[in-house]
Scaffold this motif. Sequence first.
Motif, short mmCIF file in Angstrom:
data_model
loop_
_atom_site.label_atom_id
_atom_site.label_comp_id
_atom_site.label_asym_id
_atom_site.label_seq_id
_atom_site.Cartn_x
_atom_site.Cartn_y
_atom_site.Cartn_z
N SER A 5 0.97 -1.44 -0.05
CA SER A 5 0.06 -0.10 0.18
C SER A 5 0.85 1.54 0.09
O SER A 5 0.36 2.44 0.03
CB SER A 5 -1.02 0.20 1.32
OG SER A 5 -0.13 -0.50 2.56
N PRO A 9 0.95 4.12 -4.36
CA PRO A 9 0.56 5.28 -4.79
C PRO A 9 1.17 6.31 -6.59
O PRO A 9 1.50 6.35 -7.08
CB PRO A 9 -0.46 6.16 -4.24
CG PRO A 9 -0.42 5.28 -3.01
CD PRO A 9 0.41 4.23 -3.38
N MET A 13 1.69 6.95 -10.02
CA MET A 13 1.71 8.10 -10.58
C MET A 13 3.14 8.01 -11.21
O MET A 13 3.00 9.48 -12.37
CB MET A 13 2.32 9.46 -9.60
CG MET A 13 1.61 9.67 -8.42
SD MET A 13 -0.40 10.45 -8.92
CE MET A 13 0.33 12.26 -9.43
#
Length: 59
Positions: A5, A9, A13
């Motif tokens: 986790s 992200p 990106m």
Amino acid sequence: MDYVSAIVPPLVMAVGFTFVIRAIIRSQGGAQKAKEDAYADALATETAVAPANPAEPTR
């Protein structure tokens, strides 16, 4: 599973940024390049010649 986790992200990106850069590079040039360059030059010339204050009379 915290490491998964934590890495998702930034990885998403990075992939998105790569696609944006790829799209920018691919859109450069091509059949419309001369037309786009002429329009940009005309726009730059038009704004450079225009007076700073349109209400002020030209001398």
